[in-house]
Design an enzyme around this catalytic site. Structure first.
Site, short mmCIF file in Angstrom:
data_model
loop_
_atom_site.label_atom_id
_atom_site.label_comp_id
_atom_site.label_asym_id
_atom_site.label_seq_id
_atom_site.Cartn_x
_atom_site.Cartn_y
_atom_site.Cartn_z
N ASP A 190 4.43 0.72 2.21
CA ASP A 190 3.47 0.55 1.11
C ASP A 190 2.77 1.88 0.92
OD1 ASP A 190 1.73 -0.50 -0.82
OD2 ASP A 190 0.48 -1.59 0.62
N HIS A 202 -2.95 -9.88 1.49
CA HIS A 202 -2.19 -10.07 0.23
C HIS A 202 -1.14 -11.16 0.45
CE1 HIS A 202 -0.91 -9.32 -3.71
NE2 HIS A 202 -0.33 -8.13 -3.59
N GLN A 218 1.91 -11.94 -2.00
CA GLN A 218 2.94 -10.92 -1.87
C GLN A 218 3.90 -11.28 -0.73
OE1 GLN A 218 3.42 -7.72 -3.56
NE2 GLN A 218 5.35 -7.94 -2.45
N ARG A 244 -8.42 -11.35 -7.24
CA ARG A 244 -8.15 -10.05 -6.60
C ARG A 244 -9.49 -9.35 -6.48
NH1 ARG A 244 -3.38 -5.78 -7.88
NH2 ARG A 244 -2.38 -7.39 -6.63
N ARG A 288 7.74 -12.56 -7.01
CA ARG A 288 6.29 -12.80 -7.06
C ARG A 288 5.97 -14.01 -7.93
NH1 ARG A 288 2.63 -8.99 -5.99
NH2 ARG A 288 1.32 -10.85 -6.04
N CYS A 309 6.09 -3.38 -1.70
CA CYS A 309 5.39 -4.33 -2.57
C CYS A 309 5.19 -3.76 -3.97
CB CYS A 309 4.07 -4.75 -1.95
SG CYS A 309 2.98 -3.35 -1.59
N1 CP Z 1 2.46 -5.72 -5.48
C1 CP Z 1 1.39 -5.95 -6.25
O1 CP Z 1 0.49 -6.72 -5.91
O2 CP Z 1 1.42 -5.28 -7.44
P1 CP Z 1 0.22 -5.23 -8.49
O3 CP Z 1 -0.90 -4.46 -7.84
O4 CP Z 1 0.78 -4.51 -9.69
O5 CP Z 1 -0.22 -6.63 -8.82
N1 NVA Z 2 -2.04 -1.84 -0.28
C1 NVA Z 2 -2.00 -1.78 -1.73
C2 NVA Z 2 -1.19 -2.89 -2.27
C3 NVA Z 2 -1.05 -2.92 -3.75
C4 NVA Z 2 -0.25 -4.09 -4.24
C5 NVA Z 2 -3.42 -1.82 -2.26
O1 NVA Z 2 -4.24 -2.58 -1.74
O2 NVA Z 2 -3.71 -1.10 -3.21
#
Ligand code: CP
Ligand code: NVA
Length: 298
Positions: free
Chosen positions: A213, A122, A125, A95, A281, A253
Site C-alpha cells: 500500500d 479498512h 477493503q 470514512r 470492492r 488496495c
Molecule cells: N482502496 C480504496 O479504498 O480506494 P479509495 O480511497 O479510492 O476509496
Molecule cells: N492506507 C491508505 C489506504 C487508501 C485506500 C490510506 O489510508 O490513505
C-alpha cells in the site's frame, strides 16, 4: 445491532458467510425503498463508487455526503448526526479521520455502521481482498501472504482478516511502522502464523501473494519526506517478486504510486490482481450491507 468497524467484529463463520454473500446471485433487494448514508471525510474513488453501486444492487438509494457538509463532531456531535441519519437511512457507512468517531456512531446503535476506512482500519477493503484470493485459489487456508511496507490501516485489517480466514502472514515493515501488535496477537490467537521482519526478501520468500500500500496514507501528508526515507528499500519490485512462490499474486488496495511502493512492471504485469480487487470492492460492500441487514439481524 451489529456493526463492521474492524475485521474482528466478525468471527470465522461470519466472515465465511459474508464472502459467500459476495456472489452476485445471492443479492436480495433488502434495501428496497430505503436509504444508505455514506459519509466521506477523505477522498475516495473505489469505496464511494463501490458502496453506492452496492446499495443500488440491493434496491436502495445511496446518499454520499462530504465530511465538510455535516462537520462530524464540529457542526454537531457525532451522536446527533447519527441519530438524525438513522431516521432516513437503514445503514450508515463512514470514512473518517478518527476511528473513535465510528465508535461513537456505532454506540448510538440505531442502524448498522460500516467503516469505509479510518486511521485504524479498512475492513470492507479486506473483505474484497479475501474474496479476490478465494476466487483465485478456491481455498484460503494454508496459504501465505506477505505484506511489504507500512503497517497501516489496511495492514491491520488484513492481518485480522487472514487470522479469520486461516492464511499465514509475513510482515515486512520498517521499525516504527509495524502493524498494531493487538492485531498481530489476535491473528496468532486464531492459529495462523504471523512472522514480523524488517527484510522484505525474507517476507516474500516463497509467499503465495504479496501485498503493499502507499507509504503516505491520507492525513499523513506532512510526514511524506520522513516516510520516503523510512520506506526506501521496501518497494515491491520485479526482483523482489521473483523470490515469491511460482504464480504468486500481487495485491494493492489502490491508489498506487508506480516507482514508489511498487514498480510499474509488477502492478502492470501478469502477477497483478489489483483490478479484480477493485472490482470486488462492490461485491464485498454489497455483501457486508446485506449481511448486516439480514443475517446479522438489523
Ligand atoms: N482502496 C480504496 O479504498 O480506494 P479509495 O480511497 O479510492 O476509496
Ligand atoms: N492506507 C491508505 C489506504 C487508501 C485506500 C490510506 O489510508 O490513505
Amino acid at each position: 445491532m451489529r456493526h463492521l468497524l474492524e475485521m474482528d467484529d466478525l468471527n470465522e463463520p461470519e466472515l465465511a458467510a459474508v464472502l459467500d454473500l459476495c456472489d452476485p446471485g445471492r443479492a436480495r433487494p433488502v434495501l428496497a425503498g430505503r436509504g444508505a448514508a455514506l459519509i466521506f471525510e477523505k477522498p475516495s474513488n473505489r469505496t464511494r463508487n463501490a458502496s453506492e453501486m452496492a446499495v443500488v444492487g440491493l434496491g436502495g438509494h445511496p446518499i454520499s455526503i462530504r465530511g465538510e457538509e455535516i462537520g462530524l463532531g464540529v457542526r454537531e456531535t457525532v451522536e446527533d448526526v447519527t441519530r438524525v441519519l438513522a431516521r432516513y437511512h437503514a445503514v450508515i457507512g463512514a470514512r473518517v479521520f478518527d476511528h473513535r468517531h465510528l465508535e461513537g456512531m456505532a454506540a448510538v446503535d440505531e442502524v448498522p455502521v460500516v467503516n469505509l476506512l479510518s486511521d485504524m482500519a479498512h475492513p470492507t477493503q479486506v473483505v474484497a481482498d479475501l474474496l479476490t484470493l478465494r476466487r483465485r485459489w478456491s481455498a484460503l487456508s494454508g496459504r501465505t501472504l506477505a505484506w511489504v511496507g507500512d503497517g497501516n490501516n489496511v495492514a491491520r485489517s488484513l492481518v485480522l482478516g487472514c487470522g479469520l480466514a486461516g492464511l499465514d502472514v509475513r510482515l515486512a515493515c520498517p521499525p516504527g511502522h509495524r502493524v498494531d501488535p493487538v492485531a498481530v496477537d489476535a491473528a496468532r490467537s486464531r492459529g495462523v502464523e504471523v512472522v514480523e521482519t524488517d527484510r522484505p526478501a525474507d517476507a516474500v520468500d516463497g509467499a503465495d501473494a504479496v501485498y503493499t500500500d502507499v507509504w503516505v496514507s491520507m492525513g499523513q501528508e506532512d510526514q511524506a519526506a520522513a516516510r520516503a526515507d523510512a520506506f526506501a528499500g521496501y518497494q515491491v519490485s520485479a526482483a523482489l517478486m521473483a523470490g515469491a512462490a511460482p504464480g504468486a499474486l500481487f495485491l494493492h488496495c489502490l491508489p498506487a504510486h508506480r516507482g514508489a511502493e511498487v514498480e510499474a512492471a509488477v502492478i502492470d504485469g501478469p502477477a497483478s490482481v489489483v483490478w479484480e480487487q477493485a472490482g470486488n470492492r462492490m461485491h464485498a460492500a454489497r455483501a457486508v450491507f446485506q449481511w448486516l441487514l439480514t443475517e446479522a439481524g438489523a
